[in-house]
Write an enzyme that holds these catalytic residues in place. Structure first.
Site, PDB file in Angstrom:
ATOM      1  N   GLY A   1      32.732  26.877  75.872  1.00  0.00           N
ATOM      2  CA  GLY A   1      34.111  26.562  75.507  1.00  0.00           C
ATOM      3  C   GLY A   1      34.932  27.825  75.673  1.00  0.00           C
ATOM      4  O   GLY A   1      34.392  28.933  75.692  1.00  0.00           O
TER       5      GLY A   1
ATOM      6  N   HIS B   1      40.793  28.569  67.381  1.00  0.00           N
ATOM      7  CA  HIS B   1      41.407  29.653  68.183  1.00  0.00           C
ATOM      8  C   HIS B   1      42.891  29.378  68.405  1.00  0.00           C
ATOM      9  O   HIS B   1      43.708  30.303  68.368  1.00  0.00           O
ATOM     10  CB  HIS B   1      40.731  29.766  69.565  1.00  0.00           C
ATOM     11  CG  HIS B   1      39.538  30.683  69.610  1.00  0.00           C
ATOM     12  ND1 HIS B   1      39.595  32.026  69.280  1.00  0.00           N
ATOM     13  CD2 HIS B   1      38.253  30.454  69.973  1.00  0.00           C
ATOM     14  CE1 HIS B   1      38.393  32.563  69.426  1.00  0.00           C
ATOM     15  NE2 HIS B   1      37.567  31.638  69.855  1.00  0.00           N
TER      16      HIS B   1
ATOM     17  N   GLN C   1      42.257  33.414  74.221  1.00  0.00           N
ATOM     18  CA  GLN C   1      41.181  34.370  74.530  1.00  0.00           C
ATOM     19  C   GLN C   1      41.413  35.068  75.872  1.00  0.00           C
ATOM     20  O   GLN C   1      40.819  36.120  76.122  1.00  0.00           O
ATOM     21  CB  GLN C   1      39.830  33.660  74.538  1.00  0.00           C
ATOM     22  CG  GLN C   1      39.390  33.177  73.151  1.00  0.00           C
ATOM     23  CD  GLN C   1      38.038  32.554  73.176  1.00  0.00           C
ATOM     24  OE1 GLN C   1      37.909  31.357  73.451  1.00  0.00           O
ATOM     25  NE2 GLN C   1      37.016  33.328  72.907  1.00  0.00           N
TER      26      GLN C   1
ATOM     27  N   CYS D   1      31.044  34.053  69.515  1.00  0.00           N
ATOM     28  CA  CYS D   1      32.397  33.956  70.092  1.00  0.00           C
ATOM     29  C   CYS D   1      32.521  34.957  71.235  1.00  0.00           C
ATOM     30  O   CYS D   1      32.095  36.115  71.099  1.00  0.00           O
ATOM     31  CB  CYS D   1      33.448  34.267  69.019  1.00  0.00           C
ATOM     32  SG  CYS D   1      35.138  34.127  69.617  1.00  0.00           S
ATOM     33  N   LEU D   2      33.081  34.506  72.340  1.00  0.00           N
ATOM     34  CA  LEU D   2      33.209  35.399  73.503  1.00  0.00           C
ATOM     35  C   LEU D   2      34.168  36.549  73.222  1.00  0.00           C
ATOM     36  O   LEU D   2      34.157  37.558  73.916  1.00  0.00           O
ATOM     37  CB  LEU D   2      33.664  34.594  74.729  1.00  0.00           C
ATOM     38  CG  LEU D   2      32.662  33.527  75.185  1.00  0.00           C
ATOM     39  CD1 LEU D   2      33.238  32.697  76.308  1.00  0.00           C
ATOM     40  CD2 LEU D   2      31.325  34.132  75.567  1.00  0.00           C
TER      41      LEU D   2
ATOM     42  N   HIS E   1      35.678  24.982  66.893  1.00  0.00           N
ATOM     43  CA  HIS E   1      35.766  26.445  67.094  1.00  0.00           C
ATOM     44  C   HIS E   1      36.944  26.774  68.009  1.00  0.00           C
ATOM     45  O   HIS E   1      37.711  27.698  67.750  1.00  0.00           O
ATOM     46  CB  HIS E   1      34.444  26.941  67.710  1.00  0.00           C
ATOM     47  CG  HIS E   1      34.417  28.394  68.044  1.00  0.00           C
ATOM     48  ND1 HIS E   1      33.669  29.315  67.339  1.00  0.00           N
ATOM     49  CD2 HIS E   1      35.029  29.118  69.020  1.00  0.00           C
ATOM     50  CE1 HIS E   1      33.845  30.522  67.860  1.00  0.00           C
ATOM     51  NE2 HIS E   1      34.662  30.422  68.881  1.00  0.00           N
ATOM     52  N   GLU E   2      37.094  25.950  69.079  1.00  0.00           N
ATOM     53  CA  GLU E   2      38.192  26.210  70.036  1.00  0.00           C
ATOM     54  C   GLU E   2      39.549  25.880  69.433  1.00  0.00           C
ATOM     55  O   GLU E   2      40.518  26.626  69.631  1.00  0.00           O
ATOM     56  CB  GLU E   2      37.981  25.388  71.320  1.00  0.00           C
ATOM     57  CG  GLU E   2      36.677  25.640  72.063  1.00  0.00           C
ATOM     58  CD  GLU E   2      36.386  27.094  72.311  1.00  0.00           C
ATOM     59  OE1 GLU E   2      35.197  27.437  72.444  1.00  0.00           O
ATOM     60  OE2 GLU E   2      37.322  27.920  72.342  1.00  0.00           O
TER      61      GLU E   2
HETATM   62  O1  K2U Z   1      35.441  30.228  71.903  1.00  0.00           O
HETATM   63  C1  K2U Z   1      34.501  30.877  72.330  1.00  0.00           C
HETATM   64  O2  K2U Z   1      34.340  32.077  72.080  1.00  0.00           O
HETATM   65  C2  K2U Z   1      33.477  30.173  73.166  1.00  0.00           C
HETATM   66  C3  K2U Z   1      32.212  29.971  72.408  1.00  0.00           C
HETATM   67  C4  K2U Z   1      32.265  28.548  71.906  1.00  0.00           C
HETATM   68  C5  K2U Z   1      31.249  28.189  70.885  1.00  0.00           C
HETATM   69  C6  K2U Z   1      31.018  28.964  69.756  1.00  0.00           C
HETATM   70  C7  K2U Z   1      30.100  28.561  68.805  1.00  0.00           C
HETATM   71  C8  K2U Z   1      29.386  27.387  68.969  1.00  0.00           C
HETATM   72  C9  K2U Z   1      29.610  26.615  70.097  1.00  0.00           C
HETATM   73  C10 K2U Z   1      30.541  27.009  71.032  1.00  0.00           C
HETATM   74  C11 K2U Z   1      31.143  30.364  73.418  1.00  0.00           C
HETATM   75  O3  K2U Z   1      30.857  29.309  74.232  1.00  0.00           O
HETATM   76  S1  K2U Z   1      29.779  31.090  72.651  1.00  0.00           S
HETATM   77  C12 K2U Z   1      28.492  30.885  73.705  1.00  0.00           C
HETATM   78  C13 K2U Z   1      27.632  29.711  73.363  1.00  0.00           C
HETATM   79  C14 K2U Z   1      26.882  29.173  74.350  1.00  0.00           C
HETATM   80  C15 K2U Z   1      26.045  28.111  74.066  1.00  0.00           C
HETATM   81  C16 K2U Z   1      25.956  27.572  72.784  1.00  0.00           C
HETATM   82  C17 K2U Z   1      26.728  28.116  71.776  1.00  0.00           C
HETATM   83  C18 K2U Z   1      27.578  29.201  72.060  1.00  0.00           C
HETATM   84 ZN    ZN Z   2      35.469  31.925  70.064  1.00  0.00          ZN
END
Ligand code: K2U
Ligand code: ZN
Length: 173
Positions: free
Chosen positions: A46, A141, A51, A95-96, A137-138
């Site tokens: 996501g 943001h 971001q 979180c990225l 989560h998104e």
């Molecule tokens: O918003 C973001 O930073 C993207 C995150 C979204 C996310 C965070 C927590 C749980 C699910 C999604 C990134 O995709 S974190 C990388 C990731 C990859 C696979 C599974 C969970 C998180």
């Molecule tokens: Zn995030």
């Protein structure tokens, strides 16, 4: 189509309540493409527009369930949660914008979301499991909220200090 740099916490744009999108233009379609490419490159499942520094209410997700399924890129414009389950689930989130930091966050286990898609169609879908966690989560943001805001102040402060150190080191590199 280009991979964009992802902002690292702390950054005021990550704490901003993003503004709604009022028209779906070719420029917006190009931006959504860049966000998807940036997400896949990270890799992540996501990514929200703030971001990459754009404080608009736009997010992308790939709700693919497992490897051998074809990717299912989704673009959500002005998403809103219309229903959340009483039942909750706990997921160790990352979180990225807060690299290499993980913590358990409890959220509603299932949510119903309505949004506008790139064809300017109204959409509404229920999400459960990892995708419920991801879409919440998104959307956080888009409201300037990070997963560390659910943690105790001391833990949040420690993570913020680590990110400030990381940003200083990256600036020197
Ligand atoms: O918003 C973001 O930073 C993207 C995150 C979204 C996310 C965070 C927590 C749980 C699910 C999604 C990134 O995709 S974190 C990388 C990731 C990859 C696979 C599974 C969970 C998180
Ligand atoms: Zn995030």
């Amino acid at each position: 189509m280009s991979v964009k740099p992802i902002l690292i916490h702390p950054d005021p744009r990550l704490k901003t309540r993003c503004t709604p999108i009022d028209s779906v233009t070719d420029e917006l379609r190009e931006l959504a493409d860049d966000m998807l490419q940036t997400m896949y490159d990270a890799p992540g499942i996501g990514l929200a527009a703030p971001q990459i520094g754009l404080t608009k209410r736009l997010l992308v997700m790939d709700s693919v369930k497992d490897e051998d399924e074809p990717p299912r890129p989704m673009v959500l414009i002005n998403p809103e949660i219309t229903w959340s389950s009483e039942e909750t689930s706990v997921y160790e989130e990352g979180c990225l914008s807060i690299p290499d930091q993980y913590a358990e966050v409890e959220r509603p286990a299932e949510v119903r979301v309505k949004w506008i898609d790139l064809d300017e169609q109204d959409r509404e879908e229920s999400f459960s499991g990892l995708w419920a966690t991801c879409v919440q989560h998104e959307i956080d943001h888009l409201n300037g909220k990070l997963f560390i805001d659910y943690l105790k102040p001391l833990r949040r402060q420690m993570i913020t200090r680590k990110m400030q150190k990381l940003k200083r080191e990256r600036a020197r590199a």
